[in-house]
Scaffold this active site. Structure first.
Site, PDB file in Angstrom:
ATOM      1  N   LYS A   8       0.848  -1.208   0.000  1.00 19.07           N
ATOM      2  CA  LYS A   8       0.000   0.000   0.000  1.00 19.07           C
ATOM      3  C   LYS A   8       0.872   1.242   0.000  1.00 19.07           C
ATOM      4  CE  LYS A   8       1.033   1.124   4.457  1.00 19.07           C
ATOM      5  NZ  LYS A   8       1.795   2.302   4.883  1.00 19.07           N
ATOM      6  N   ASP A  29      -1.526  -1.868  10.406  1.00 20.47           N
ATOM      7  CA  ASP A  29      -1.709  -1.863   8.953  1.00 20.47           C
ATOM      8  C   ASP A  29      -2.276  -3.178   8.406  1.00 20.47           C
ATOM      9  OD1 ASP A  29      -0.767   0.666   8.648  1.00 20.47           O
ATOM     10  OD2 ASP A  29       1.189   0.099   7.841  1.00 20.47           O
TER      11      ASP A  29
HETATM   12  O1  C5P Z   1       0.896  -1.261  14.991  1.00 23.45           O
HETATM   13  P1  C5P Z   1       2.280  -1.269  14.432  1.00 23.45           P
HETATM   14  O2  C5P Z   1       3.077  -2.451  14.849  1.00 23.45           O
HETATM   15  O3  C5P Z   1       2.289  -1.093  12.956  1.00 23.45           O
HETATM   16  O4  C5P Z   1       3.011   0.024  15.025  1.00 23.45           O
HETATM   17  C1  C5P Z   1       4.410   0.128  15.094  1.00 23.45           C
HETATM   18  C2  C5P Z   1       4.779   1.310  15.985  1.00 23.45           C
HETATM   19  O5  C5P Z   1       4.441   2.542  15.322  1.00 23.45           O
HETATM   20  C3  C5P Z   1       4.036   1.400  17.304  1.00 23.45           C
HETATM   21  O6  C5P Z   1       4.695   0.677  18.306  1.00 23.45           O
HETATM   22  C4  C5P Z   1       4.071   2.911  17.614  1.00 23.45           C
HETATM   23  O7  C5P Z   1       5.312   3.287  18.137  1.00 23.45           O
HETATM   24  C5  C5P Z   1       3.963   3.516  16.245  1.00 23.45           C
HETATM   25  N1  C5P Z   1       2.577   3.862  15.903  1.00 23.45           N
HETATM   26  C6  C5P Z   1       1.954   4.916  16.529  1.00 23.45           C
HETATM   27  N2  C5P Z   1       0.665   5.233  16.210  1.00 23.45           N
HETATM   28  C7  C5P Z   1       0.002   4.517  15.254  1.00 23.45           C
HETATM   29  C8  C5P Z   1       0.623   3.448  14.584  1.00 23.45           C
HETATM   30  C9  C5P Z   1       1.919   3.130  14.935  1.00 23.45           C
HETATM   31  O8  C5P Z   1       2.540   5.576  17.400  1.00 23.45           O
HETATM   32  N3  C5P Z   1      -1.237   4.866  14.957  1.00 23.45           N
END
Ligand code: C5P
Length: 315
Positions: free
Chosen positions: A15, A141
């Protein structure tokens, strides 16, 4: 639970974020997002084979991708195992074409494809909503890859609202500086800049205005922004140069995808996009197209048919 199929091959998508607004930090540490996700024509391939051993074994053509329990495909198998009681063991090979850690959601797409593939392989019939809820526990994601096409992401990005596809498919030039940018670091830098008094642009307002304009026939994407571009440009080597090069080549929009490091340019014509790709200087440059929801599912689902055919009626 009887397996209907012994092995399965699926594509797994990528994406871009056409726009990404970052709001406040929540008590759980995540940030509130408003984002426009668009799936693109760049695919990894997953081969899933039933294994006599318990659990999951992951192999990957890209040596930089972890193959242990932290791999999102392994976590997808563990989450389905927990949700269903006992899931048979599998071996999964990931043939990587999507650059890892590039802001294109490759790992999340792998997890979503694994959920779809395992559900199909073992006749679980959990349904997309349940798979998306399991996917959300693996990463923000993941659920977008259970929608495909153009979709709005809310919450921490995991609340996905499918939108009507773009009126015109776009060509996308992906410029990857060959760097891995740590997502938490990019969010943390943005939060620090805001604490120092940076006034955030109204990126969410721009996204919602675009959605309303689409209802009236308009579809200019050029005003969209990514709030993470500000902190990421301190980390992504040559960010401003890449954006300028893509704009100078006629990109309707040139901005960071996700938390980077990939910068993309959107084009209405393949000829102009290919010319832009030739003049952009980056570690890796790909020219792809946006993928509608219908095409996304057509491309994702089994490559060819199950190789071993039905094994008998599913229990
Ligand atoms: O959910 P995911 O593993 O993709 O997120 C990775 C990191 O990105 C999270 O630990 C956080 O630090 C940051 N993040 C965030 N806010 C979001 C998505 C991700 O702070 N909405």
């Amino acid at each position: 639970m009887a397996a209907a199929v012994k092995s399965l091959r699926l594509r797994s998508g990528a994406k871009i974020n056409l726009g990404l607004a970052v709001g406040g930090r929540r008590p759980d540490g995540y940030h509130e997002l408003v984002t426009l996700y668009q799936t693109i024509d760049l695919w990894d391939e997953l081969s899933i084979a039933r294994s006599p051993r318990r659990g999951v074994r992951v192999s990957c053509s890209d040596r930089s991708v972890p193959r242990d329990g932290t791999n999102l495909v392994a976590r997808a198998h563990a989450a389905l195992d927990a949700a269903t009681g006992r899931l048979p063991g599998v071996a999964v090979h990931i043939e990587k074409r999507i650059p890892a850690g590039g802001g294109l959601g490759g790992g999340s797409g792998n997890a979503a494809a694994a959920l779809v593939g395992l559900d199909r392989m073992f006749g679980l019939q959990l349904g997309i909503a349940r798979l998306a809820a399991i996917g959300a526990s693996l990463g923000s994601d993941v659920p977008l890859f259970l929608a495909g096409g153009l979709s709005l992401g809310l919450g921490r990005g995991e609340r996905v609202v499918p939108l009507p596809d773009l009126a015109r498919r776009r060509w996308v030039v992906l410029a990857n500086p060959g760097q891995h940018v740590a997502t938490p670091e990019v969010f943390a830098r943005l939060a620090r800049a805001r604490r120092r008094g940076l006034t955030p642009p109204d990126t969410a307002g721009t996204i919602f205005a675009l959605l309303l304009e689409r209802g009236m026939g308009g579809e200019s994407l050029s005003a969209l922004e990514n709030d993470l571009a500000l902190p990421a440009r301190e980390l992504v080597f040559g960010y401003d140069r890449l954006v300028t090069q893509l704009r100078d080549c006629g990109a309707e929009l040139a901005v960071l995808s996700g938390s980077g490091a990939t910068v993309f340019g959107l084009f209405g014509s393949g000829r102009v996009a290919r010319a832009a790709a030739r003049s952009v200087v980056a570690d890796r440059v790909d020219v792809v197209r946006t993928v509608s929801r219908r095409d996304y599912w057509k491309r994702l689902l089994p490559v060819g048919e199950p190789r071993d055919g039905p094994e008998g009626p599913a229990a």
